[in-house]
Design an enzyme around this catalytic site. Structure first.
Site, short mmCIF file in Angstrom:
data_model
loop_
_atom_site.label_atom_id
_atom_site.label_comp_id
_atom_site.label_asym_id
_atom_site.label_seq_id
_atom_site.Cartn_x
_atom_site.Cartn_y
_atom_site.Cartn_z
N ARG A 46 0.84 -1.21 0.00
CA ARG A 46 0.00 0.00 0.00
C ARG A 46 0.87 1.25 0.00
O ARG A 46 0.54 2.26 -0.60
CB ARG A 46 -0.96 -0.01 1.21
CG ARG A 46 -1.73 1.28 1.34
CD ARG A 46 -2.92 1.24 2.31
NE ARG A 46 -2.84 0.32 3.40
CZ ARG A 46 -2.12 0.48 4.51
NH1 ARG A 46 -1.39 1.57 4.68
NH2 ARG A 46 -2.11 -0.44 5.45
N TYR A 98 -18.20 16.72 -13.65
CA TYR A 98 -18.66 15.33 -13.74
C TYR A 98 -19.67 15.07 -12.62
O TYR A 98 -19.44 15.49 -11.47
CB TYR A 98 -17.43 14.41 -13.65
CG TYR A 98 -17.78 12.97 -13.40
CD1 TYR A 98 -18.61 12.28 -14.29
CD2 TYR A 98 -17.30 12.29 -12.29
CE1 TYR A 98 -18.94 10.96 -14.06
CE2 TYR A 98 -17.63 10.97 -12.07
CZ TYR A 98 -18.46 10.31 -12.95
OH TYR A 98 -18.79 9.01 -12.72
N ASP A 170 -9.42 19.60 -13.01
CA ASP A 170 -9.69 18.26 -13.52
C ASP A 170 -9.40 18.30 -15.01
O ASP A 170 -10.13 18.91 -15.79
CB ASP A 170 -11.14 17.86 -13.23
CG ASP A 170 -11.45 16.42 -13.66
OD1 ASP A 170 -10.74 15.91 -14.54
OD2 ASP A 170 -12.40 15.83 -13.12
N LYS A 195 -9.92 7.34 -18.52
CA LYS A 195 -10.34 7.91 -19.80
C LYS A 195 -9.19 7.93 -20.82
O LYS A 195 -8.62 6.90 -21.07
CB LYS A 195 -10.93 9.30 -19.57
CG LYS A 195 -11.86 9.40 -18.36
CD LYS A 195 -13.09 8.52 -18.47
CE LYS A 195 -13.92 8.66 -17.22
NZ LYS A 195 -14.89 7.62 -17.03
C1 PLP Z 1 -14.12 14.62 -15.86
C2 PLP Z 1 -14.16 13.44 -14.95
N1 PLP Z 1 -13.53 13.49 -13.76
C3 PLP Z 1 -13.54 12.45 -12.90
C4 PLP Z 1 -14.21 11.28 -13.21
C5 PLP Z 1 -14.23 10.14 -12.22
O1 PLP Z 1 -13.35 9.14 -12.63
P1 PLP Z 1 -13.49 7.57 -12.29
O2 PLP Z 1 -14.69 7.08 -13.03
O3 PLP Z 1 -12.19 7.02 -12.77
O4 PLP Z 1 -13.66 7.47 -10.82
C6 PLP Z 1 -14.86 11.17 -14.44
C7 PLP Z 1 -15.58 9.94 -14.81
O5 PLP Z 1 -16.32 9.88 -15.77
C8 PLP Z 1 -14.84 12.28 -15.34
O6 PLP Z 1 -15.46 12.24 -16.53
#
Ligand code: PLP
Length: 378
Positions: A46, A98, A170, A195
């Site tokens: 970890r 998101y 982000d 992604k």
């Molecule tokens: C812009 C964005 N940030 C964060 C996330 C969250 O990521 P995860 O699904 O890997 O937890 C997503 C998921 O779709 C996203 O589109």
């Protein structure tokens, strides 16, 4: 180094035993110690894992940052950011992020006394106006998911410096290939590596990158203390994927430009949103802070019935949550990715039932266009 050279080499380690050129998969939970109190710097999986460290170094280099800290998902990384604030603190955040970020922060973190102002960060004045005495952080997503609204990163960094706030971006939608928020003075970059960074729809992962030593120490402490780490195998897969990030991103971008152009000119949708279209109200900002327009295209079909026609009849676009993979995906954000956002909240920023989000993959774009034409019977 150039982007592709870093993508292929940064952070990577060859196997010290055999010289294998690919970073080994250190699939181990613990490490043998030579004697009491004497070890090789690795005690427990970890806390330290060599494959994970390689991935962290690789993505940190691509984001032009000093430190990368990997997590089991984008949301685990998003959650870890809350260790930078405490009860009574206030955060300014883009109103269209998101849906999972909204669910985590507004529907859960407020219970712990953290206060959020959800503002339209596309106008930096709204950020300035929202700053209060207890504000600690500004969190932006640019472009936003799924409305593709942009925030001026340079202005956010200026406001953060002036008010002594931590600036977070982000950067999932752009990937480091098209946008480097740290270069604008933003303190922390967040990614869902699920992604574009991984790009093959087979891993869930997250990453935080920063050059700020205090932030790094705190987040790394939380990574170990709360334990939301990715598996060594997932790290190995993402490390394998970033090697081709540049070529994949170029193709996503080329395909999405042609696809958005088709949607726009054909008039099949009431409105097409794509930062690369001159009709996008922030097209100039997109050209200024991004090096491309990426593979996400959003279209407003005006009603759920018309949206359903395309969602249910495409064959190459797969109806699925997520984005950024080599295969094209289609989704209905109102009922899928943003189902946690109340209808009246999402409609404030234009996310109505007629909105369809296309994640344009790297197939032959003529086939993608044909797919939509056939689905709509044109
Ligand atoms: C812009 C964005 N940030 C964060 C996330 C969250 O990521 P995860 O699904 O890997 O937890 C997503 C998921 O779709 C996203 O589109």
């Amino acid at each position: 180094m150039g982007f592709s050279t870093d993508a292929i080499h940064a952070g990577q380690i060859s196997d010290p035993v055999t010289g294998a050129v690919i970073t080994p998969l250190y699939q181990t939970s613990t490490y043998q110690q030579e004697e009491l109190g004497k070890h090789k710097g690795y005690e427990y999986g970890r806390t330290q894992n060599r494959t994970r460290e390689a991935l962290e170094g690789n993505i940190a280099a691509l984001e032009k940052g000093k430190h990368g800290i990997a997590f089991a998902s984008g949301l685990a990384a998003t959650h870890a950011l809350m260790s930078l604030v405490q009860s009574g603190d206030h955060i300014i955040i883009s109103n269209n992020v998101y849906g999972g970020t909204y669910r985590l922060y507004e529907l859960n973190m407020t219970k712990f006394g953290v206060e959020y102002s959800w503002v339209d960060t596309s106008d930096a004045k709204n950020i300035e106006n929202a700053v209060k005495e207890n504000t600690k952080m500004v969190f932006v997503e640019t472009p936003t998911n799924p409305m593709l609204v942009m925030t001026d990163l340079h202005r956010v960094a200026e406001i953060c410096k002036k008010n002594n706030l931590i600036g977070i971006c982000d950067n999932t939608f752009m990937s480091p290939y098209f946008q480097n928020p740290l270069s604008f003075g933003i303190d922390v970059v967040l990614h869902s590596t699920t992604k574009f960074l991984n790009g093959h729809s087979d891993v869930i992962g997250g990453m935080i990158v920063t050059s700020n030593e205090t932030v790094n120490e705190r987040i790394r402490y939380i990574q170990n203390t709360a334990g939301g780490i990715p598996s060594p195998f997932d790290c190995w897969l993402v490390l394998r994927a970033t090697k081709t990030l540049a070529v994949r991103m170029k193709q996503h971008d080329e395909n999405a430009r042609a696809f958005a152009d088709f949607l726009d000119k054909s008039g099949v949708a009431d409105k097409v949103v794509y930062p690369g279209l001159k009709s996008h109200p922030q097209h100039e900002l997109a050209k200024k802070q991004m090096r491309g327009f990426v593979g996400m295209v959003t279209a407003d079909f005006g009603s759920l019935d018309r949206a359903k026609k395309v969602l249910n009849n495409v064959k190459i676009f797969l109806l699925a949550e997520s984005l950024g993979g080599v295969e094209s995906l289609i989704c209905h954000p109102a009922s899928m990715t943003h189902a946690a956002v109340p209808k009246e909240e999402r409609e404030k920023f234009g996310l109505t039932d007629g909105i369809v989000r296309f994640s344009v993959g790297i197939e032959d774009v003529e086939d993608l266009i044909d797919d939509v034409k056939k689905a709509l019977g044109i």
